[in-house]
Design an enzyme around this catalytic site. Structure first.
Site, PDB file in Angstrom:
ATOM      1  N   ASP A   1      -0.135   1.941   5.129  1.00 19.09           N
ATOM      2  CA  ASP A   1      -1.138   0.888   5.298  1.00 19.09           C
ATOM      3  C   ASP A   1      -2.406   1.400   5.975  1.00 19.09           C
ATOM      4  O   ASP A   1      -2.847   0.861   6.993  1.00 19.09           O
ATOM      5  CB  ASP A   1      -0.542  -0.269   6.116  1.00 19.09           C
ATOM      6  CG  ASP A   1       0.768  -0.771   5.542  1.00 19.09           C
ATOM      7  OD1 ASP A   1       0.882  -0.827   4.308  1.00 19.09           O
ATOM      8  OD2 ASP A   1       1.684  -1.092   6.323  1.00 19.09           O
TER       9      ASP A   1
ATOM     10  N   GLU B   1      -1.786  -9.024  -1.062  1.00 17.65           N
ATOM     11  CA  GLU B   1      -1.709  -8.699   0.369  1.00 17.65           C
ATOM     12  C   GLU B   1      -2.707  -7.598   0.691  1.00 17.65           C
ATOM     13  O   GLU B   1      -3.434  -7.106  -0.172  1.00 17.65           O
ATOM     14  CB  GLU B   1      -0.286  -8.249   0.721  1.00 17.65           C
ATOM     15  CG  GLU B   1       0.170  -7.033  -0.056  1.00 17.65           C
ATOM     16  CD  GLU B   1       1.648  -6.710   0.116  1.00 17.65           C
ATOM     17  OE1 GLU B   1       2.321  -7.385   0.914  1.00 17.65           O
ATOM     18  OE2 GLU B   1       2.125  -5.785  -0.555  1.00 17.65           O
TER      19      GLU B   1
END
Length: 513
Positions: free
Chosen positions: A37, A199
């Site tokens: 991420d 997301e």
């Protein structure tokens, strides 16, 4: 303190130097190992990265670079943070995807602790090394993957992947960061392009357009990157007509699960993107063991839309090896599941004393580092005859270790509800010994073989060899990668040295000789 080069002459290790071999950013990570991420920002000529940390502490590792390919660990944004202290996050919980930004002379980091109170954690610092302020919990934001952007009037917007029935998909609200409160109710700004799990949103501006970059398809093999744009950071966002703009799904490319990206304008006016990917190996369905890693791509602009150029960057293989004699403060590389390293690891100037301890999440204390290579070797040295152990770990249900028990060595493995141990019949010889875990070329269709060994005055001997697939994400599940490190099982242990280095994989015939 810490020597970045493993000692020459150590069996099985290669010298840790930057390889003259150039690799493509499409195939080799700029930050290898469990660093998922990625989020990036630039200040002047320097670039800064942050990553998820999940159950491990300190939380949210931070890095800096001047060239986008050579990154230095600068610390952690949530080190000692009160919202994480005493937490009980397991391998699927803890600190999810952060966003790192620089605004009005300060760094801002926002993230989600899914194992804590509902809401988003935000903190800031005058420099990437800190000091980072104790985080503030912004309530009323039920979701993950929060992002921050500021408009021309300085008003901040928090965009996130929503779990709220009133604002499904990707939602947004204005926020007062200083006060830690929302200024309006979250509202949906995108439902994605129709793939699963929109997301990881990031909102940024280029020219007359505001862009919403996001991931969808799930963080497994279907992962993808999509984009939309608007004339305002509030939307409405027009999706790219050919979403997703980047994915490796249904290909044989060696890097898979590509997604969860962030974008940055470089000092020269060009653009680049960081994104996560995995390097699966072995027989079907293939296995990845080092977690989701950070990769780099170029970005061109076509009709005011971003176009990903995966192989724009080439660079020498990053350094990954280290040797630590613990003759100073603990290096920032050391992490632990659920318990701050300083709570059980005490450098003495002549090594590090490890105390047996248990984190609130039930995990035994482990002074660990992320594994970063396809094949590697980790060795720890001690004069102890009991209670010392070296463990390679995915989570508390999937690990392998070599341990000293009453003057003998023992190899242990746990796979879910199953556990197995192999004891060495030979007593330990001499006063110093090395506990060794090595990742070698696979012999049974897995990603690698894990070899557990002991070295003493009589030499080095293998205790066990197990298929590495059992310590992979495909078997264990979750979002993390392997870590390897030292621990004490029943009483305090002094370790005098620990070393990690990549190894050149041996052929099967070489191993069987």
């Amino acid at each position: 303190m810490t020597d970045p080069v493993p000692p020459t002459g150590t069996a099985g290790l290669r010298d840790d130097v930057v390889s003259a071999r150039s690799v493509s950013g499409a195939e080799h990570p700029i930050v290898p190992g469990f660093h998922p991420d990625p989020t990036i920002c630039r200040v002047g000529e320097e670039y800064y990265l942050a990553h998820s940390s999940f159950e491990y502490t300190p939380g949210v590792p931070l890095r800096r670079s001047t060239d986008l390919v050579t990154w230095t660990l600068a610390g952690h944004a949530l080190e000692g943070d009160p919202h994480l202290r005493g937490g009980d996050a397991n391998a699927g919980g803890g600190v999810y995807a952060p966003t790192l930004r620089h605004h009005d002379g300060r760094f801002w980091m926002i993230t989600t602790n899914v194992s804590g109170a509902p809401g988003q954690l935000v903190t800031s610092a005058p420099a990437i090394e800190g000091p980072w302020a104790p985080s503030t919990l912004i309530a009323g934001v039920d979701g993950i993957d929060p992002d921050l952007c500021w408009d021309d009037d300085g008003v901040c917007r928090l965009t996130f992947s929503s779990n709220m029935a009133s604002a499904p998909g990707i939602a947004q609200a204005r926020v007062d960061l200083e006060a830690g409160r929302l200024l309006d109710e979250p509202r949906t700004v995108s439902r994605g392009s129709g793939l699963a799990y929109p997301e990881g949103p990031h909102v940024f501006r280029r020219g007359a357009h505001w862009y919403l970059l996001y991931a969808e398809g799930g963080t497994e093999r279907g992962h993808a990157i999509s984009v939309a744009r608007a004339s305002s950071p509030d939307g409405p966002f027009e999706p790219h007509p050919q979403n997703p703009i980047f994915s490796r799904r249904s290909t044989v490319f060696p890097v898979q699960n590509t997604g969860h990206a962030d974008i940055v304008e470089l000092a020269d006016g060009s653009w680049a993107m960081v994104y996560l990917g995995v390097r699966p190996r072995g027989a079907t369905p293939m296995f990845h063991v080092n977690g989701r890693e950070t990769f780099l791509a170029g970005v061109d602009w076509e009709d005011d839309w971003p176009a990903v150029v995966p192989d724009r960057f080439r660079f020498p293989v990053p350094r990954t090896g280290f040797a630590d004699e613990f003759d100073g403060p603990l290096d920032a590389r050391w992490i632990s599941p659920g318990l701050a390293p300083a709570e059980f690891a005490r450098p003495t100037g002549a090594g590090v004393r490890i105390l047996p301890a248990e984190a609130p999440n039930g995990a035994p204390s482990l002074l660990a580092a992320r594994t970063t290579d396809a094949h590697w070797r980790f060795a720890a040295h001690t004069t102890a005859s009991d209670a010392a152990a070296v463990r390679v770990r995915m989570d508390e249900r999937h690990w392998a270790e070599v341990a000293l028990v009453d003057g003998r060595a023992e190899a242990r493995i746990r796979i879910g509800e199953l556990s197995h141990a192999v004891a060495d019949a030979r007593p330990l010889a001499g006063g110093s010994r090395g506990l060794i875990v090595e990742s070698r070329r696979a012999t049974t269709g897995g990603p690698d073989d894990l070899v557990l060994a002991i070295a003493d005055e009589d030499g080095e001997r293998e205790l066990a060899r197990w298929d590495g697939r059992y310590l992979s994400t495909e078997v264990a599940g979750g979002f993390v990668g392997r870590t390897v490190g030292i621990r004490a099982t029943t009483t305090e242990v002094l370790f005098t040295r620990a070393e990690y280095a990549p190894v050149e994989a041996q052929s099967r015939s070489q191993k069987e000789d």
